[in-house]
Write a protein that holds these residues in place. Structure first.
Motif, short mmCIF file in Angstrom:
data_model
loop_
_atom_site.label_atom_id
_atom_site.label_comp_id
_atom_site.label_asym_id
_atom_site.label_seq_id
_atom_site.Cartn_x
_atom_site.Cartn_y
_atom_site.Cartn_z
N ASP A 189 -1.66 26.54 22.46
CA ASP A 189 -2.61 25.44 22.34
C ASP A 189 -2.38 24.40 23.43
N SER A 231 -11.11 35.24 30.19
CA SER A 231 -12.16 36.20 30.57
C SER A 231 -12.13 37.45 29.71
N ASP A 242 -11.62 36.61 23.48
CA ASP A 242 -12.55 35.71 22.77
C ASP A 242 -11.84 34.72 21.86
N ALA A 243 -10.65 35.08 21.37
CA ALA A 243 -9.92 34.15 20.50
C ALA A 243 -9.57 32.88 21.27
N ARG A 267 -10.96 31.95 24.09
CA ARG A 267 -12.22 31.35 24.54
C ARG A 267 -12.73 30.38 23.47
N ALA A 268 -12.63 30.79 22.21
CA ALA A 268 -13.10 29.93 21.11
C ALA A 268 -12.19 28.71 20.95
N THR A 269 -10.87 28.91 21.11
CA THR A 269 -9.95 27.76 21.02
C THR A 269 -10.25 26.77 22.14
N LEU A 270 -10.49 27.30 23.34
CA LEU A 270 -10.83 26.42 24.47
C LEU A 270 -12.10 25.62 24.16
N ALA A 271 -13.10 26.29 23.58
CA ALA A 271 -14.34 25.58 23.23
C ALA A 271 -14.03 24.44 22.27
N GLY A 272 -13.08 24.66 21.35
CA GLY A 272 -12.65 23.58 20.45
C GLY A 272 -12.03 22.42 21.22
N PHE A 273 -11.18 22.72 22.20
CA PHE A 273 -10.57 21.64 22.99
C PHE A 273 -11.61 20.95 23.87
N ASP A 274 -12.59 21.70 24.37
CA ASP A 274 -13.69 21.05 25.11
C ASP A 274 -14.45 20.10 24.19
N ALA A 275 -14.59 20.50 22.91
CA ALA A 275 -15.27 19.63 21.94
C ALA A 275 -14.48 18.34 21.72
#
Ligand SMILES: [Zn+2]
Ligand SMILES: [Zn+2]
Lengths: 181, 214
Positions: free
Chosen positions: B10, B34, B37-38, B40-48
């Motif tokens: 994390d 790349s 997906d796991a 990628r989804a965690t990164l999207a959470g941190f971008d949020a």
């Protein structure tokens, strides 16, 4: 801090920019996000003049890339944050940051309305939870994003409520991969 | 894709989202995401999280800013489409970009024991290299002064702790002393990044270190 009660539907405004080059929709986005992007760049170490200049660049990019915004995968604020972050890296000449390979954008990649709505709600919950964090933890996270804590200085971020957002996005990714196969 | 068992931490994903990692680590994170997906989804959470923080505070903008922006929009290119980025069976797009081509374009150099490496151009805060380890061969026993990320692109290796196959990342720190060994069957290709020189136990690799830049 900003009240959420009368939040406009930023995603819908972005769609209007993408689909009909709607100037009014863009002006509303600009009035909200322009000053926020400028504040973010200043907190990251830019002086007021260059922060204002770069915030304008970011908003030009928002217009040009509006068609790439996918509300099933990010909120408008999240998406604009990623554009502002990339501009900040260029502006402060930070280390290059390659993006991951994106999933292909097919005609089937039309965002699922239900996904989009759920993601919106979960993002709002995340925002609330962030505000409710103990001050020390919240300020650590702010410093990580704004004031350039190095990666080794970032403490473990246990307690950050990312769980639901993560599983929501994972579902959307799985559906997208499925539709591409 | 579902076979990946060793993921990014994390901490690393948050720093990648915030944009504060050295370039060499950014390359490892972008390459892992790349194919995972796991993460990628965690990164999207941190971008949020970044989006939520962005949304929370504002500065004052000059009165003519919107007009300036509209003028630039009307005079420039209308919209930009995402460009298709090439990738190959072994190298995801961020690596193809970094190398300027596919696996056939990599300029390998022998580093002893049949192991070959290619140093990638990054900022000097951390270094990134591709490693080609013949099936069954070992990287000399070493420890670490800093952080070392090793992402498997082809084949598999194991060390004293675990097994790593395509997509897996090993995160080694000051406390890790290990001898990675490529599994028999297929040569192992990895992307490795570190922010400090490795510490080799044996005298020979230590003498060779300045030449090999590892
Ligand atoms: Zn992962
Ligand atoms: Zn190592």
């Amino acid at each position: 801090r900003v009240s959420r009660d009368t939040t406009p539907d930023w995603a819908a405004l972005l769609r209007r920019v993408a689909e009909t080059q709607d100037n009014d929709a863009f002006a509303a986005l600009f009035a909200h996000f322009g000053p926020r992007v400028k504040a973010y760049l200043m907190k990251s170490g830019a002086d007021a003049a260059s922060a204002e200049e770069c915030a304008q660049d970011v908003m030009v990019t928002v217009w040009r890339k509006a068609g790439q915004f996918d509300q099933g995968r990010a909120s408008a604020a999240t998406w604009i944050f990623t554009i502002a972050r990339n501009r900040r890296i260029d502006m402060l000449r930070r280390d290059k940051r390659p993006d991951p390979e994106d999933l292909p954008w097919g005609p089937e990649a039309e965002p699922d309305q239900e996904d989009a709505l759920a993601l919106q709600q979960e993002t709002a919950q995340l925002t609330k939870a962030l505000r409710a964090l103990p001050e020390a933890q919240r300020s650590m996270i702010e410093r990580a994003y704004f004031a350039d804590l190095s990666h080794s200085e970032i403490a473990d971020v246990t307690g950050l409520p990312l769980g639901t957002i993560k599983s929501r996005i994972r579902l959307a990714l799985e559906r997208l991969r499925h539709s591409l196969n | 894709m579902s076979m990946i068992t060793h993921h990014l931490s994390d901490k690393l994903l948050m720093a990648y989202s915030a944009g504060t990692l050295p370039e060499a680590f950014n390359l490892v994170v972008a390459t892992h995401i790349s194919v995972c997906d796991a993460c990628r989804a965690t990164l999207a959470g941190f971008d949020a999280v970044g989006g939520a923080l962005l949304d929370d505070d504002c500065a004052t903008m000059g009165a003519d800013c919107l007009a300036n922006v509209m003028a630039r929009i009307k005079s420039g290119a209308a919209t930009t489409k995402p460009e298709a980025r090439p990738s190959d069976a072994v190298l995801p797009a961020p690596l193809v970009d970094a190398i300027g081509g596919g696996l056939d374009r990599v300029q390998w150099r022998a580093v002893g024991g049949g192991v070959r490496q290619a140093i990638l151009k990054t900022s000097d805060k951390a270094s990134a290299r591709l490693l080609h380890i013949p099936a069954g061969a070992a990287v000399p026993d070493h420890g670490h002064h800093g952080l070392e990320l090793t992402l498997v692109l082809q084949g598999a290796f194991h060390d004293e702790d675990a097994r790593f196959a395509r997509g897996d990342v090993e995160i080694a720190t000051q406390d890790t002393q290990h001898t990675p060994i490529a599994e028999p069957g297929q040569d192992c290709i990895c992307l490795a990044a570190t922010d400090a020189p490795l510490k080799f136990r044996a005298i020979l690799p230590r003498l060779a270190q300045p030449f090999l830049r590892i």
